[in-house]
Scaffold this motif. Structure first.
Motif, PDB file in Angstrom:
ATOM      1  N   THR A 150     -25.335  41.351  14.214  1.00 40.95           N
ATOM      2  CA  THR A 150     -24.059  41.447  14.488  1.00 40.95           C
ATOM      3  C   THR A 150     -23.953  40.859  15.986  1.00 40.95           C
ATOM      4  OG1 THR A 150     -24.317  43.682  14.106  1.00 40.95           O
ATOM      5  CG2 THR A 150     -23.001  43.772  15.725  1.00 40.95           C
ATOM      6  N   VAL A 151     -23.089  40.090  16.970  1.00 36.33           N
ATOM      7  CA  VAL A 151     -23.537  39.939  17.878  1.00 36.33           C
ATOM      8  C   VAL A 151     -22.254  39.081  18.395  1.00 36.33           C
ATOM      9  CG1 VAL A 151     -23.427  36.803  18.753  1.00 36.33           C
ATOM     10  CG2 VAL A 151     -25.358  38.046  16.965  1.00 36.33           C
ATOM     11  N   LEU A 152     -22.027  39.545  19.472  1.00 39.23           N
ATOM     12  CA  LEU A 152     -20.438  39.503  20.119  1.00 39.23           C
ATOM     13  C   LEU A 152     -20.710  38.548  21.306  1.00 39.23           C
ATOM     14  CD1 LEU A 152     -20.058  43.127  20.900  1.00 39.23           C
ATOM     15  CD2 LEU A 152     -19.580  42.115  19.328  1.00 39.23           C
ATOM     16  N   VAL A 153     -19.348  38.315  21.522  1.00 41.80           N
ATOM     17  CA  VAL A 153     -19.170  36.368  22.379  1.00 41.80           C
ATOM     18  C   VAL A 153     -17.840  36.750  23.620  1.00 41.80           C
ATOM     19  CG1 VAL A 153     -19.226  34.355  22.593  1.00 41.80           C
ATOM     20  CG2 VAL A 153     -19.929  34.853  20.473  1.00 41.80           C
ATOM     21  N   SER A 154     -18.652  37.024  24.470  1.00 40.03           N
ATOM     22  CA  SER A 154     -17.294  37.172  25.679  1.00 40.03           C
ATOM     23  C   SER A 154     -17.252  36.198  26.534  1.00 40.03           C
ATOM     24  CB  SER A 154     -17.731  38.579  26.449  1.00 40.03           C
ATOM     25  OG  SER A 154     -16.970  38.789  27.644  1.00 40.03           O
ATOM     26  N   ASN A 155     -16.248  35.573  26.792  1.00 43.08           N
ATOM     27  CA  ASN A 155     -15.766  34.658  28.492  1.00 43.08           C
ATOM     28  C   ASN A 155     -14.599  34.362  28.764  1.00 43.08           C
ATOM     29  OD1 ASN A 155     -17.185  31.707  28.717  1.00 43.08           O
ATOM     30  ND2 ASN A 155     -14.887  31.802  28.139  1.00 43.08           N
ATOM     31  N   ARG A 156     -14.444  33.932  29.696  1.00 44.81           N
ATOM     32  CA  ARG A 156     -13.188  33.978  30.361  1.00 44.81           C
ATOM     33  C   ARG A 156     -12.165  33.271  29.839  1.00 44.81           C
ATOM     34  NH1 ARG A 156     -14.445  36.496  35.751  1.00 44.81           N
ATOM     35  NH2 ARG A 156     -15.904  36.188  36.686  1.00 44.81           N
ATOM     36  N   SER A 157     -12.725  32.961  29.335  1.00 44.50           N
ATOM     37  CA  SER A 157     -11.401  31.805  28.278  1.00 44.50           C
ATOM     38  C   SER A 157     -11.663  32.737  27.167  1.00 44.50           C
ATOM     39  CB  SER A 157     -11.908  30.430  27.953  1.00 44.50           C
ATOM     40  OG  SER A 157     -10.805  30.044  27.291  1.00 44.50           O
ATOM     41  N   TYR A 158     -10.733  33.147  26.480  1.00 40.67           N
ATOM     42  CA  TYR A 158     -10.899  34.163  25.054  1.00 40.67           C
ATOM     43  C   TYR A 158     -10.851  32.948  24.462  1.00 40.67           C
ATOM     44  CZ  TYR A 158      -9.643  37.970  21.804  1.00 40.67           C
ATOM     45  OH  TYR A 158     -10.137  38.356  20.552  1.00 40.67           O
ATOM     46  N   GLU A 159     -10.138  32.182  24.256  1.00 38.10           N
ATOM     47  CA  GLU A 159      -9.881  31.151  22.969  1.00 38.10           C
ATOM     48  C   GLU A 159     -11.238  30.454  22.693  1.00 38.10           C
ATOM     49  OE1 GLU A 159      -7.923  31.724  25.845  1.00 38.10           O
ATOM     50  OE2 GLU A 159      -6.641  31.963  24.389  1.00 38.10           O
ATOM     51  N   LYS A 160     -11.680  30.006  23.898  1.00 39.94           N
ATOM     52  CA  LYS A 160     -13.773  30.072  23.956  1.00 39.94           C
ATOM     53  C   LYS A 160     -14.536  30.782  22.925  1.00 39.94           C
ATOM     54  CE  LYS A 160     -13.302  25.983  27.163  1.00 39.94           C
ATOM     55  NZ  LYS A 160     -13.604  25.395  28.359  1.00 39.94           N
ATOM     56  N   ALA A 161     -13.771  32.035  23.676  1.00 41.68           N
ATOM     57  CA  ALA A 161     -15.210  32.503  22.788  1.00 41.68           C
ATOM     58  C   ALA A 161     -14.505  33.218  21.223  1.00 41.68           C
ATOM     59  CB  ALA A 161     -15.071  34.544  23.598  1.00 41.68           C
ATOM     60  N   ILE A 162     -13.325  33.125  20.945  1.00 43.77           N
ATOM     61  CA  ILE A 162     -12.989  32.960  19.600  1.00 43.77           C
ATOM     62  C   ILE A 162     -13.610  32.216  18.917  1.00 43.77           C
ATOM     63  CG2 ILE A 162     -11.328  32.661  17.742  1.00 43.77           C
ATOM     64  CD1 ILE A 162      -8.996  34.174  19.758  1.00 43.77           C
ATOM     65  N   ILE A 163     -13.494  30.696  18.891  1.00 41.68           N
ATOM     66  CA  ILE A 163     -14.322  29.514  18.810  1.00 41.68           C
ATOM     67  C   ILE A 163     -15.547  29.438  18.372  1.00 41.68           C
ATOM     68  CG2 ILE A 163     -14.784  26.950  19.107  1.00 41.68           C
ATOM     69  CD1 ILE A 163     -11.855  26.635  20.505  1.00 41.68           C
ATOM     70  N   LEU A 164     -16.657  30.258  18.737  1.00 41.39           N
ATOM     71  CA  LEU A 164     -17.979  30.376  19.197  1.00 41.39           C
ATOM     72  C   LEU A 164     -17.805  30.953  18.660  1.00 41.39           C
ATOM     73  CD1 LEU A 164     -20.811  29.555  19.844  1.00 41.39           C
ATOM     74  CD2 LEU A 164     -20.779  31.095  22.119  1.00 41.39           C
ATOM     75  N   ALA A 165     -17.813  32.306  18.448  1.00 37.90           N
ATOM     76  CA  ALA A 165     -18.038  33.448  17.439  1.00 37.90           C
ATOM     77  C   ALA A 165     -17.573  33.322  16.171  1.00 37.90           C
ATOM     78  CB  ALA A 165     -17.077  34.479  18.143  1.00 37.90           C
ATOM     79  N   ASN A 166     -16.310  31.787  15.532  1.00 36.21           N
ATOM     80  CA  ASN A 166     -16.506  31.744  14.332  1.00 36.21           C
ATOM     81  C   ASN A 166     -17.113  31.006  13.925  1.00 36.21           C
ATOM     82  OD1 ASN A 166     -14.047  33.236  14.452  1.00 36.21           O
ATOM     83  ND2 ASN A 166     -12.792  31.221  14.608  1.00 36.21           N
TER      84      ASN A 166
END
Length: 445
Positions: free
Chosen positions: A208-224
């Protein structure tokens, strides 16, 4: 059959050259067969990683083998040999074997004792085997090297001390909570350090790993990339109330988590402890956050202190590893020279007997009319001449057999006396289904 190793690595060549000299895995079968077609190369393996490209070969003529390998590398990559020579190193004979032992053991790596190289060497050997470009000598060299690499890791534990920031952060989390499976983990940031951390977390069993970033799009890319979940930076507080571990690596120029904010978060966690690991520079988490009850905070200096200790521990382990390499080289040298020496001595004695009998029969026919006693004296003299003539070469060859040049002396002797010697290259080195620390030396099918 003589081993040769030619290549370049992170110490001998810049990344621009290493990139040009690399081989793509999808082309390796064809590349290996192309290499094997060059003169003097009886068996070959190519080891190509991000930090090194090396060609290992078994050759009947060292000089021809070196010329062929260099020409192949220059031809295949379209680089002039003179330019390439600036970056290449050449190891021959037992130096080549020792180099392979050290490479496989991680002693020649950028990070001493790293584990990935063992699998890379095994994969390189497997590719060469599938391409049918190895021979008995190459098989023995690589099977022995893989066994040595496993033994060193088992006996010295050189790979048990993490020396990267991201890996050490994950190891600290494991020390704090044990197994990471089932633990809530939040990564703040989506840059390179966060990416490495995420990969290490997944490798350590985190689910269970969550990723948070000021750029939500970058957070999505890393999480994927590792089947995680992206959360918006503005909604982070509600997730801070839920997760057990926070690893922060943002590019912020100021503190992201302040004591007041974390006090409020902790008031809603019902007494559950929290681990914060700040690997950002500048720091993301205010140092006073570490004073809040039930929060454990590590910053990058804490991690570097651990890494420095681990570097020292790896260097100590490396000293023990080098001793094991010396020990294994002694065993290998003794075994390898015996392949040449014993058959050479037998062939030399047989050659002496053949010449003696031929010349003796001719002499007896010409002399004629000798009494049995006289013929016995002539035969005894012929035996004595041959035995005395061969005694010193055989005695010296046995002594040279224990040195690193033993096989060269046997080769010279074979050529001088035109001996037909078939060396025995079968050696049992079991690297599968055995304890990694056990390396067996002997002959087998």
């Amino acid at each position: 059959m003589f081993p040769v190793a030619i290549g370049l690595n992170h110490r001998s060549a810049p990344v621009e050259i290493r990139e040009k000299m690399s081989f793509h895995p999808s082309q390796m079968k064809e590349v290996l067969r192309e290499l094997k077609s060059y003169p003097g190369l009886e068996g070959v393996v190519i080891l190509s990683t991000c930090n090194r490209t090396e060609v290992y070969a078994a050759t009947t003529n060292v000089e021809v083998g070196i010329i062929s390998i260099k020409k192949f590398l220059a031809d295949h990559h379209g680089i002039e040999e003179k330019l390439l020579d600036q970056y290449l190193y050449v190891h021959t004979l037992y130096d080549a074997v020792r180099h392979l032992f050290r490479v496989t053991s991680g002693l020649d790596s950028m990070v001493r004792g790293e584990t990935q190289i063992l699998g890379q060497v095994a994969n390189a050997y497997e590719q060469a085997s599938h391409a049918e470009v190895t021979n008995k000598a190459i098989n023995v060299f690589f099977q022995t090297a893989l066994a040595v690499g496993k033994r060193i890791r088992t006996e010295t534990l050189i790979d048990q001390h993490p020396v990267s920031i991201s890996y050490t952060a994950v190891e600290l989390a494991k020390q704090q909570f044990g197994e990471l499976n089932g633990k809530g983990i939040l990564i703040m940031g989506a840059g390179e350090m966060s990416t490495l951390t995420a990969k290490n977390l997944v490798a350590a069993g985190a689910s269970t790993v969550l990723v948070s970033n000021r750029s939500y799009e970058k957070a999505i890319i890393l999480a994927n990339e590792f089947s995680g979940r992206a959360v918006r930076f503005d909604d982070m507080d509600q997730y801070l109330e839920e997760v057990d571990i926070v690893i922060s690596a943002t590019a912020s120029t100021h503190f992201v988590l302040l004591p007041e904010r974390m006090q409020e978060v902790m008031s809603k966690r019902q007494g559950r402890p929290m681990l914060l690991i700040d690997i950002a520079v500048p720091r993301d988490i205010h140092p006073e956050v570490g004073d809040i009850p039930l929060i454990t905070l590590f910053d990058i200096d804490d991690l570097r202190g651990v890494i420095d200790r681990h570097h020292q521990e790896r260097e100590i382990a490396a000293l023990s590893a080098e001793k094991i390499v010396d020990e294994e080289m002694h065993l290998f040298l003794k075994w390898h020279n015996s392949l040449f020496v014993v058959p050479t001595i037998v062939a030399l004695q047989q050659k002496g007997q053949q010449i003696k009998e031929l010349q003796l029969n001719r002499a007896l026919e010409r002399l004629g009319g000798l009494t049995p006693k006289q013929e016995k004296h002539v035969r005894s003299m012929a035996n004595s001449i041959v035995n005395h003539l061969l005694h010193i070469p055989i005695t010296n060859l046995k002594e040279y057999a224990t040195t690193s040049q033993g096989h060269l002396y046997t080769e010279i002797l074979q050529n001088l006396f035109d001996l037909d010697v078939e060396e025995e290259t079968k050696r049992q080195v079991s690297v599968v289904n055995q304890h990694p620390g056990q390396v067996r030396h002997g002959r087998a099918e």
